[in-house]
Write an enzyme that holds these catalytic residues in place. Structure first.
Site, PDB file in Angstrom:
ATOM      1  N   LYS A 112      38.135  67.115   5.820  1.00 54.53           N
ATOM      2  CA  LYS A 112      37.135  67.101   5.108  1.00 54.53           C
ATOM      3  C   LYS A 112      37.737  66.810   3.520  1.00 54.53           C
ATOM      4  O   LYS A 112      37.096  66.258   2.583  1.00 54.53           O
ATOM      5  CB  LYS A 112      36.631  68.506   4.802  1.00 54.53           C
ATOM      6  CG  LYS A 112      35.596  68.695   6.038  1.00 54.53           C
ATOM      7  CD  LYS A 112      34.673  69.945   5.513  1.00 54.53           C
ATOM      8  CE  LYS A 112      33.611  70.080   6.815  1.00 54.53           C
ATOM      9  NZ  LYS A 112      32.636  71.234   6.508  1.00 54.53           N
ATOM     10  N   LYS A 195      32.994  61.932  16.250  1.00 54.78           N
ATOM     11  CA  LYS A 195      32.076  63.126  16.540  1.00 54.78           C
ATOM     12  C   LYS A 195      30.893  62.672  15.845  1.00 54.78           C
ATOM     13  O   LYS A 195      30.695  62.230  14.484  1.00 54.78           O
ATOM     14  CB  LYS A 195      32.731  64.486  15.938  1.00 54.78           C
ATOM     15  CG  LYS A 195      32.155  65.649  16.180  1.00 54.78           C
ATOM     16  CD  LYS A 195      32.788  66.886  15.718  1.00 54.78           C
ATOM     17  CE  LYS A 195      32.621  67.026  14.258  1.00 54.78           C
ATOM     18  NZ  LYS A 195      32.779  68.122  13.731  1.00 54.78           N
ATOM     19  N   LYS A 198      27.186  65.346  10.199  1.00 50.96           N
ATOM     20  CA  LYS A 198      26.311  65.373   9.133  1.00 50.96           C
ATOM     21  C   LYS A 198      26.666  64.295   8.023  1.00 50.96           C
ATOM     22  O   LYS A 198      25.899  63.721   7.197  1.00 50.96           O
ATOM     23  CB  LYS A 198      26.043  66.655   8.463  1.00 50.96           C
ATOM     24  CG  LYS A 198      25.388  67.712   9.263  1.00 50.96           C
ATOM     25  CD  LYS A 198      25.597  68.906   8.344  1.00 50.96           C
ATOM     26  CE  LYS A 198      24.874  70.257   9.280  1.00 50.96           C
ATOM     27  NZ  LYS A 198      25.493  71.418   8.987  1.00 50.96           N
TER      28      LYS A 198
END
Ligand code: AMP
Ligand code: TRP
Length: 333
Positions: A112, A195, A198
């Site tokens: 992230k 993966k 969002k």
């Protein structure tokens, strides 16, 4: 079986098929076996900037999705994390228990934060300590999540263990991850090695729980595959990530194993298999999407359910936090 289940999803945008198959769908069956606590973890969401109005909408929408998917707020405890201050208080204590070296190993932080780690929020870095607090504040024993959360669960166990050892108590249980279903890691429809998430810039890479029939059909039709027909056994999928992903999704949506799906669809071309998958996905997801729309139309109805949940969560967590204060050596007020 007995014990307490805790899980949560961040209100950071529309939920997708990965959230449903990796997490929420599996929670439904647990409601009858465990004391279940499901939270919309908005304090986790703000570790990366969220537009305030969008955060409010998304928080209600995630709560509505839990209910639409089958969580019964009379059976399970359903609440918003920020409405129960004890989460932040226990997280602070865990900031002082967890070691910097442990946090440095967290792969989700690395993903992230990306290249620019210096610019990531301090909250993003200590996020796993808050997650440990969510779980241990209720002495939860089981945590149903997708595979990507396994490392955070291990850290939660390390924190519980270190707290118990440091203070010579057996206060916290060591919670177990429950990684359930045939699709614990749903992959992008455009790249079977990535993966489904969002934050993928391509909307075609994921199926959102609020997608229309046409959108679901189009995304499945355009999903990447290979030219070979379906094999008869799971071993035949080992070098075929996109094929394996669609088979796992089919299995999880229909409550079968991948073996059973292949048993019935061996030798089929993807054009045929995708048509069946579309019908299945539409049948499961569209009623959920419709129910989310109906529930979110009545914001005050959702807010009422959530404030009742928060009241129960505060009542459950306050005595545990008080005991933690005693163990740590804080004076009673
Ligand atoms: P998040 O969207 O990161 O808040 O994730 C909420 C829950 O969904 C967690 O239990 C995740 O493990 C699960 N999850 C998210 N993405 C996927 C995926 N692609 N496959 C399976 N589970 C997922
Ligand atoms: N970290 C989880 C995720 O990104 C969300 C989460 C926060 C969670 N607190 C939790 C999941 C406690 C399970 C239990 O998906």
């Amino acid at each position: 079986m007995s014990g307490t289940v805790f899980s949560g999803v961040q209100p950071t945008g529309d939920l997708h098929l990965g959230n449903y198959l990796g997490a929420i769908k599996n929670w439904i069956a647990l409601q009858d076996q465990y004391d279940c606590i499901f939270s919309v973890v908005d304090m986790h969401a703000i570790t990366q900037f969220q537009d305030p109005a969008a955060l409010r909408d998304s928080t209600r929408k995630v709560a509505a999705t839990y209910i639409a998917a089958g969580i019964d707020p009379d059976k399970a405890l359903l609440f918003v994390q920020s409405q129960v201050p004890a989460h932040a208080e226990l997280a602070w204590i865990f900031n002082c228990v967890a070691r910097i070296g442990w946090l440095n190993r967290m792969t989700q932080f690395k993903d992230k934060a990306g290249k620019n780690r210096e610019k990531a929020s301090a909250g993003l870095y200590v996020y796993p300590n808050l997650m440990a607090a969510d779980i241990l504040l209720y002495k939860a024993t089981h945590v149903p999540v997708g595979e990507d959360q396994k490392q955070h669960l291990e850290l939660t166990r390390d924190i519980a263990q270190k707290f118990n050892t440091d203070f010579g108590s057996e206060f916290f249980p060591l919670p177990e991850p429950l990684i359930m279903g045939a699709a614990t890691r749903v992959m992008s429809l455009k790249d079977g090695t990535k993966k489904m998430g969002k934050s993928d810039p391509s909307a075609a890479s994921r199926i959102d729980l609020t997608d229309s029939v046409d959108e679901i059909a189009k995304k499945i039709r355009k999903a990447r595959t290979d030219p070979d027909p379906l094999p008869g056994a799971v071993e035949g999928l080992s070098e075929r990530p996109e094929a394996r992903n669609l088979v796992s999704i089919f299995a999880a949506l229909s409550g079968q194993t991948a073996e059973q799906v292949l048993g019935r669809h061996e030798g089929e071309q993807f054009s045929t298999f995708k048509a069946d998958l579309t019908e299945l996905a539409v049948g499961v997801l569209v009623p959920i999407g419709d129910e989310v729309a109906r529930l979110t139309d009545d914001a005050s109805g959702i807010d009422k359910i959530l404030s009742q949940g928060a009241e129960r969560a505060r009542a459950l967590s306050e005595p545990i936090l008080r005991e933690v204060h005693d163990i740590v050596g804080f004076l009673r007020a």
